[in-house]
Design a protein around this motif. Structure first.
Motif, short mmCIF file in Angstrom:
data_model
loop_
_atom_site.label_atom_id
_atom_site.label_comp_id
_atom_site.label_asym_id
_atom_site.label_seq_id
_atom_site.Cartn_x
_atom_site.Cartn_y
_atom_site.Cartn_z
N VAL A 194 0.90 -1.83 0.00
CA VAL A 194 -0.14 0.04 -0.14
C VAL A 194 0.95 1.61 -0.35
O VAL A 194 1.73 1.23 0.68
CB VAL A 194 -0.65 0.39 1.56
CG1 VAL A 194 -0.20 0.21 2.43
CG2 VAL A 194 -1.82 0.84 0.95
N THR A 195 0.30 2.71 -0.67
CA THR A 195 0.72 3.81 -0.67
C THR A 195 0.33 4.40 -0.69
O THR A 195 -1.67 5.00 -1.14
CB THR A 195 1.45 4.03 -1.79
OG1 THR A 195 2.19 5.67 -1.94
CG2 THR A 195 1.30 3.50 -3.74
N PRO A 196 0.28 5.09 0.02
CA PRO A 196 1.54 5.06 1.40
C PRO A 196 0.95 4.67 2.09
O PRO A 196 0.30 4.23 2.86
CB PRO A 196 0.90 7.53 1.98
CG PRO A 196 -0.50 6.84 1.74
CD PRO A 196 -0.83 6.56 0.66
N ARG A 197 1.95 4.38 2.80
CA ARG A 197 2.12 3.47 3.93
C ARG A 197 1.63 3.66 5.38
O ARG A 197 1.35 3.04 5.79
CB ARG A 197 4.22 3.06 4.27
CG ARG A 197 4.46 2.39 2.88
CD ARG A 197 5.84 1.97 3.67
NE ARG A 197 6.74 3.01 3.60
CZ ARG A 197 7.63 3.75 3.02
NH1 ARG A 197 7.13 3.33 1.42
NH2 ARG A 197 8.48 4.77 2.63
N PHE A 198 0.88 4.77 5.61
CA PHE A 198 0.65 5.39 6.67
C PHE A 198 -0.67 6.19 5.99
O PHE A 198 -0.66 7.44 4.87
CB PHE A 198 1.10 6.03 7.25
CG PHE A 198 2.23 5.75 7.86
CD1 PHE A 198 2.39 5.35 9.64
CD2 PHE A 198 3.16 4.92 7.79
CE1 PHE A 198 3.24 4.49 10.44
CE2 PHE A 198 4.73 4.99 8.68
CZ PHE A 198 3.96 3.69 9.70
N PHE A 199 -2.21 5.79 5.98
CA PHE A 199 -2.68 6.88 6.11
C PHE A 199 -4.07 6.77 6.87
O PHE A 199 -3.85 6.03 8.09
CB PHE A 199 -3.81 5.20 4.80
CG PHE A 199 -4.12 4.03 5.17
CD1 PHE A 199 -5.10 3.53 5.78
CD2 PHE A 199 -3.03 3.65 4.81
CE1 PHE A 199 -5.33 2.61 6.53
CE2 PHE A 199 -3.06 1.80 5.40
CZ PHE A 199 -3.78 1.20 6.53
N PRO A 200 -4.70 7.40 6.56
CA PRO A 200 -5.92 7.97 7.38
C PRO A 200 -7.12 6.43 7.72
O PRO A 200 -7.12 5.78 6.96
CB PRO A 200 -7.19 8.29 6.80
CG PRO A 200 -6.56 9.18 6.58
CD PRO A 200 -5.83 8.02 5.38
N GLY A 201 -6.78 6.54 9.03
CA GLY A 201 -7.96 4.90 9.62
C GLY A 201 -6.47 3.47 9.78
O GLY A 201 -6.85 2.26 10.14
N GLY A 202 -5.18 3.77 9.24
CA GLY A 202 -4.34 2.67 9.62
C GLY A 202 -2.20 3.09 9.61
O GLY A 202 -1.95 4.06 8.15
#
Lengths: 349, 349
Positions: free
Chosen positions: B72-80
């Protein structure tokens, strides 16, 4: 393809640089051990000795469970390819815990634009290797990333298996007095990969030793049972790193007789040319075992009866000197055999 | 980061181009189904319906076994983030076969130069998610590739588990007359990822629905037992692809009532803006179930008692029209609900 300068690359990295991931963190040597011990294990709450595979109680069954990623370059090399390597690598990790492998999973990471014909060839190689081992691929996953976000294809295989009767090998089960055996000549895989990298301007006729070892392990357990204390396939970091890991996990020492370690002439000359230590060169079909002395002859005989152990031999013994791995040289001196530090050769498996 | 043109990207690729791997082959939609059916399954000798996880007899125990890669990209996203997503994704795949997850493995693929602090943060997130689920990470692997041969970090998690009593859900077990339930609103994960990609110039307050579903499944099985015929988490390819896969595997049809499918207003407006169909947008904490009518009320009540199923609802029923998935619209017409074709949004999980 990454070009490497083997002489520079084996130097340890300065401490401050370790704030970023280095190639050496994937080497199977000292830096990787530090990464696991200092970053990953503390977060995951999993101390204890490093094993090739975990044993998990599930219902009434002890399931052996292991995972491995494969990024080897080139993907096709003398003696194997990324597909068969991914099967054998995980089969071997299960075998090192005394397991009969039962099923595999396979996760593909593909780069957009990867030729479908090559994907087919790699999948066929996975299938052929799995059939040869009698272990089906039962589940999988496929991810595709954009061009430039991977290098062709990477595989991750995970295996499950059940323990053979009387099999309790563990990295932490070696005891002083154990006989140290290797199943065959060392250094073939790393040398074959080196020779296949055109940019190193180096060629040899040697082929990778990539092969499954579960049959060999079954024969060893059959002959020695619980006297087979410790098994490890000497992959990344080579025989030296495997011996150091086992010495650390078992809180013992190891003394090997340098002249008894089987190094093929082609491996020796390639290593001399490139300034590498054969003890640090990766293998993919060679294991080291610690066996109680009373069963060592029987286990060695069983190994030599198996195609994967034809050239098995005793190379030393386990001592009571925790963490110290030494080699007795031809002139009778003793030298320290250290883990690989830094990176000798990236993307070997 | 890859920039995408969602309108172009949803067009099917011309046939000749499929001689190379396309982003769409990782989409969870039609192209991916073709890749599996035409390239991978024939080589691996694994026909039969596609399941989220395999069931393997080991000793006296049926072990449920599943693997999943995360890019997944971005590796930090809203909710996880990629760490918790990797844990929940594999936990959910096990749960969809009616399993209580027992242990996980974790394989890292790291790019040289990746910040150690971020690796630590992702590992901490894996650990926290695993603890929250009560499922330890018991084994793993770490590979490092050179700069440019990956995009930061990819994870592959594999899980093993044991079946809950009376639990036999399978993609192929749906029968005409079954009630179709969803556990909550759809489209949140894909929309959250879109909003986090700065180059799309698009923002919303919606957060990913990434969460573990094994507790919800245990509650459903507790209420409905073997009447819970089929479970699938509607990840890549969205609810539409999940329904089509189940219809195909069970040789049944599905009719959903469009107005009963819960689409949050923010998801609906984001999809309208970008020309996406909410039925094709990925979820990471939403399942679809086929349940025998006599148990549907009890299962729905049990779902609503679980935090992950608070907004569960009936959205349709299973028909006898093999492979045909339709939606009844507000005006009473019926439209075909097809699998995602091509790629809507790469690297979503």
């Amino acid at each position: 393809m990454t070009t490497i300068d083997p002489l520079r690359a084996t130097c340890p990295a300065p401490r401050a640089e370790t704030e970023r991931v280095l190639l050496g963190h994937g080497s199977g040597g000292r830096l990787m051990a530090e990464l696991l011990a200092e970053v990953i294990a503390p977060e995951l709450d999993t101390p204890g000795p490093l094993e090739d595979a975990a044993v998990v109680g599930l219902g009434d069954t002890d399931v052996v469970f292991s995972t491995d990623g494969f990024v080897v370059t080139p993907r096709f090399f003398p003696g194997g390819d990324i597909g068969s390597l991914a099967v054998y690598g995980t089969v071997n990790d299960l075998a090192m815990r005394g397991a009969r492998p039962v099923a595999l999973s396979l996760a593909y990471l593909l780069e957009e634009g990867f030729p479908m014909a090559e994907l087919r060839a790699i999948t066929a190689s996975v299938a052929e290797a799995a059939r040869a081992c009698g272990i089906p691929v039962v589940t999988g996953d496929t991810k595709v990333v954009g061009r430039g976000a991977a290098d062709g294809v990477y595989l991750t295989t995970t295996g499950i298996g059940v323990r053979l009767p009387d099999a309790w090998p563990s990295a932490s089960a070696g005891v002083p007095g154990d006989v140290v055996l290797v199943s065959g000549p060392i250094g073939a895989h790393g040398t074959a990969i080196l020779s296949a990298r055109e940019d190193l301007g180096f060629e040899t006729a040697i082929t990778s030793d990539s092969r499954p070892l579960h049959g060999l392990v079954a024969a060893m357990i059959g002959a020695g049972g619980a006297d087979v204390h410790t098994l490890r396939d000497a992959t990344r970091g080579g025989l030296a790193s495997a011996l150091n890991e086992l010495a650390e996990a078992s809180r013992v020492g190891v003394e090997i007789i340098e002249a008894d370690v089987p190094v093929p002439a082609q491996v020796a000359s390639a290593c001399e040319l490139l300034g590498l230590d054969p003890l640090h060169v990766a293998n993919e079909g060679c294991l080291v075992a610690f066996v109680a002395p009373r069963s060592a002859d029987a286990v060695l005989a069983a190994m030599r009866d198996d195609p994967a152990g034809r050239e098995a031999r005793v190379i030393g013994h386990v001592t009571g000197d925790p963490g110290r791995v030494t080699a007795r040289t031809l002139v009778g001196a003793s030298r320290i055999v250290d883990m690989l530090v830094g990176e000798q050769l990236p993307r070997i498996c």
